[in-house]
Design a protein around this motif. Structure first.
Motif, PDB file in Angstrom:
ATOM      1  N   TYR A   1       0.793  -1.210  -0.131  1.00 22.78           N
ATOM      2  CA  TYR A   1      -0.077   0.104   0.093  1.00 22.78           C
ATOM      3  C   TYR A   1       0.914   1.372   0.206  1.00 22.78           C
ATOM      4  O   TYR A   1       2.055   1.218   0.516  1.00 22.78           O
ATOM      5  CB  TYR A   1      -0.654   0.106   1.486  1.00 22.78           C
ATOM      6  N   LEU A   2       0.338   2.308  -0.610  1.00 23.18           N
ATOM      7  CA  LEU A   2       0.984   3.741  -0.303  1.00 23.18           C
ATOM      8  C   LEU A   2      -0.168   4.675   0.055  1.00 23.18           C
ATOM      9  O   LEU A   2      -1.137   4.832  -0.704  1.00 23.18           O
ATOM     10  CB  LEU A   2       1.453   4.237  -1.837  1.00 23.18           C
ATOM     11  N   GLN A   3      -0.053   4.945   1.225  1.00 28.12           N
ATOM     12  CA  GLN A   3      -0.999   5.837   1.668  1.00 28.12           C
ATOM     13  C   GLN A   3      -0.570   7.310   1.709  1.00 28.12           C
ATOM     14  O   GLN A   3       0.621   7.697   2.032  1.00 28.12           O
ATOM     15  CB  GLN A   3      -1.322   5.933   3.393  1.00 28.12           C
ATOM     16  N   MET A   4      -1.208   7.931   0.962  1.00 28.95           N
ATOM     17  CA  MET A   4      -0.675   9.413   0.329  1.00 28.95           C
ATOM     18  C   MET A   4      -1.651  10.614   1.171  1.00 28.95           C
ATOM     19  O   MET A   4      -2.860  10.564   0.721  1.00 28.95           O
ATOM     20  CB  MET A   4      -0.953   9.719  -1.021  1.00 28.95           C
ATOM     21  N   ASN A   5      -1.111  11.210   1.927  1.00 25.91           N
ATOM     22  CA  ASN A   5      -1.760  12.445   2.730  1.00 25.91           C
ATOM     23  C   ASN A   5      -1.233  13.835   2.143  1.00 25.91           C
ATOM     24  O   ASN A   5      -0.222  13.984   1.638  1.00 25.91           O
ATOM     25  CB  ASN A   5      -1.648  12.219   4.351  1.00 25.91           C
ATOM     26  N   SER A   6      -2.092  14.813   2.325  1.00 32.44           N
ATOM     27  CA  SER A   6      -1.551  16.258   2.262  1.00 32.44           C
ATOM     28  C   SER A   6      -1.125  16.528   0.863  1.00 32.44           C
ATOM     29  O   SER A   6       0.112  16.811   0.503  1.00 32.44           O
ATOM     30  CB  SER A   6      -0.313  16.678   3.128  1.00 32.44           C
ATOM     31  N   LEU A   7      -1.724  15.774  -0.177  1.00 25.30           N
ATOM     32  CA  LEU A   7      -1.280  15.501  -1.590  1.00 25.30           C
ATOM     33  C   LEU A   7      -1.151  17.058  -2.230  1.00 25.30           C
ATOM     34  O   LEU A   7      -2.043  17.951  -1.720  1.00 25.30           O
ATOM     35  CB  LEU A   7      -2.307  14.974  -2.442  1.00 25.30           C
ATOM     36  N   LYS A   8      -0.169  17.149  -2.840  1.00 20.33           N
ATOM     37  CA  LYS A   8      -0.172  18.570  -3.727  1.00 20.33           C
ATOM     38  C   LYS A   8      -0.138  18.284  -5.343  1.00 20.33           C
ATOM     39  O   LYS A   8       0.113  17.356  -5.730  1.00 20.33           O
ATOM     40  CB  LYS A   8       1.713  18.853  -3.619  1.00 20.33           C
ATOM     41  N   PRO A   9      -0.242  19.227  -6.060  1.00 21.85           N
ATOM     42  CA  PRO A   9      -0.454  19.412  -7.324  1.00 21.85           C
ATOM     43  C   PRO A   9       0.706  18.704  -8.169  1.00 21.85           C
ATOM     44  O   PRO A   9       0.473  17.991  -8.801  1.00 21.85           O
ATOM     45  CB  PRO A   9      -0.461  20.810  -7.932  1.00 21.85           C
ATOM     46  N   GLU A  10       1.905  18.871  -7.195  1.00 24.21           N
ATOM     47  CA  GLU A  10       3.399  18.340  -7.970  1.00 24.21           C
ATOM     48  C   GLU A  10       3.303  16.707  -7.903  1.00 24.21           C
ATOM     49  O   GLU A  10       4.008  16.203  -8.313  1.00 24.21           O
ATOM     50  CB  GLU A  10       4.426  18.920  -7.363  1.00 24.21           C
ATOM     51  N   ASP A  11       2.525  16.281  -6.862  1.00 29.26           N
ATOM     52  CA  ASP A  11       2.231  14.753  -6.802  1.00 29.26           C
ATOM     53  C   ASP A  11       1.476  14.219  -7.958  1.00 29.26           C
ATOM     54  O   ASP A  11       1.473  12.715  -7.966  1.00 29.26           O
ATOM     55  CB  ASP A  11       1.797  14.490  -5.619  1.00 29.26           C
ATOM     56  N   THR A  12       0.708  14.899  -8.995  1.00 30.01           N
ATOM     57  CA  THR A  12       0.327  14.209  -9.878  1.00 30.01           C
ATOM     58  C   THR A  12       1.254  13.375 -10.979  1.00 30.01           C
ATOM     59  O   THR A  12       2.331  13.860 -11.320  1.00 30.01           O
ATOM     60  CB  THR A  12      -0.410  15.430 -10.827  1.00 30.01           C
ATOM     61  N   ALA A  13       0.968  12.278 -11.239  1.00 28.47           N
ATOM     62  CA  ALA A  13       1.667  11.414 -12.006  1.00 28.47           C
ATOM     63  C   ALA A  13       1.003   9.957 -12.087  1.00 28.47           C
ATOM     64  O   ALA A  13      -0.063   9.615 -11.381  1.00 28.47           O
ATOM     65  CB  ALA A  13       2.971  11.091 -11.091  1.00 28.47           C
ATOM     66  N   VAL A  14       1.604   9.196 -12.707  1.00 29.72           N
ATOM     67  CA  VAL A  14       1.251   7.673 -12.827  1.00 29.72           C
ATOM     68  C   VAL A  14       1.967   7.048 -11.659  1.00 29.72           C
ATOM     69  O   VAL A  14       3.217   7.050 -11.961  1.00 29.72           O
ATOM     70  CB  VAL A  14       1.469   7.044 -14.134  1.00 29.72           C
ATOM     71  N   TYR A  15       1.442   6.484 -10.901  1.00 27.85           N
ATOM     72  CA  TYR A  15       2.367   5.608  -9.889  1.00 27.85           C
ATOM     73  C   TYR A  15       2.249   4.146  -9.983  1.00 27.85           C
ATOM     74  O   TYR A  15       1.150   3.601 -10.573  1.00 27.85           O
ATOM     75  CB  TYR A  15       1.409   5.741  -8.369  1.00 27.85           C
ATOM     76  N   ARG A  16       3.457   3.537 -10.279  1.00 28.06           N
ATOM     77  CA  ARG A  16       3.727   2.103 -10.676  1.00 28.06           C
ATOM     78  C   ARG A  16       4.393   1.411  -9.485  1.00 28.06           C
ATOM     79  O   ARG A  16       5.040   1.908  -8.550  1.00 28.06           O
ATOM     80  CB  ARG A  16       4.431   2.031 -11.672  1.00 28.06           C
ATOM     81  N   CYS A  17       3.942   0.249  -8.935  1.00 34.60           N
ATOM     82  CA  CYS A  17       4.591  -0.605  -7.918  1.00 34.60           C
ATOM     83  C   CYS A  17       5.506  -1.569  -8.666  1.00 34.60           C
ATOM     84  O   CYS A  17       5.174  -1.921 -10.039  1.00 34.60           O
ATOM     85  CB  CYS A  17       3.410  -1.293  -7.167  1.00 34.60           C
ATOM     86  N   ALA A  18       6.542  -1.766  -7.851  1.00 35.59           N
ATOM     87  CA  ALA A  18       7.516  -2.739  -8.397  1.00 35.59           C
ATOM     88  C   ALA A  18       7.960  -3.770  -7.448  1.00 35.59           C
ATOM     89  O   ALA A  18       7.937  -3.545  -6.178  1.00 35.59           O
ATOM     90  CB  ALA A  18       8.723  -2.149  -8.979  1.00 35.59           C
TER      91      ALA A  18
END
Length: 123
Positions: free
Chosen positions: A80-97
């Protein structure tokens, strides 16, 4: 056949939260380190966070430290990736590996990749 399937992405306002999941199959999940990477439009792939096989050790990019939390449940073969206090610069495609031997955390150390999930943070 190894599969990593991400979910949980979406559109959120700045300051909001999302939790990404990555469900793994076809590999001995508890023997693999797991990582999250992201790629913003027009930019290269960058490291976000990683976790060791047991969940006892985590590491974060400076840009997300204190806002994101990586965790895993080896009984569910999921990271899991819990993402809080998100910012516009966090905009992206997120991939796990998934990587059998991850020492430096570079993308080349990972053996398997998911297709990604889009995260869009509006201002």
């Amino acid at each position: 056949q190894v599969q990593l399937v991400e979910s949980g992405g979406g559109l959120v306002q700045a300051g909001g939260s999302l939790r990404l999941s990555c469900a793994a199959s076809g590999l001995p999940f508890s023997m693999y380190a797991m990582g999250w990477f992201r790629q913003a439009p027009g930019k290269g792939r960058t490291f976000v966070a990683r976790i060791n096989w047991s969940g006892s050790s985590t590491y974060y990019a400076d840009s997300v430290k204190g806002r994101f939390t990586i965790s895993r449940d080896n009984t569910k073969n999921t990271v899991y990736l819990q993402m809080n206090s998100l910012k516009p610069e966090d905009t992206a495609v997120y991939r796990c590996a998934a990587g059998r031997t991850v020492l430096r955390g570079t993308s080349g150390e990972y053996d398997y990749w998911g297709q990604g999930t889009q995260v869009t943070v509006s201002s």
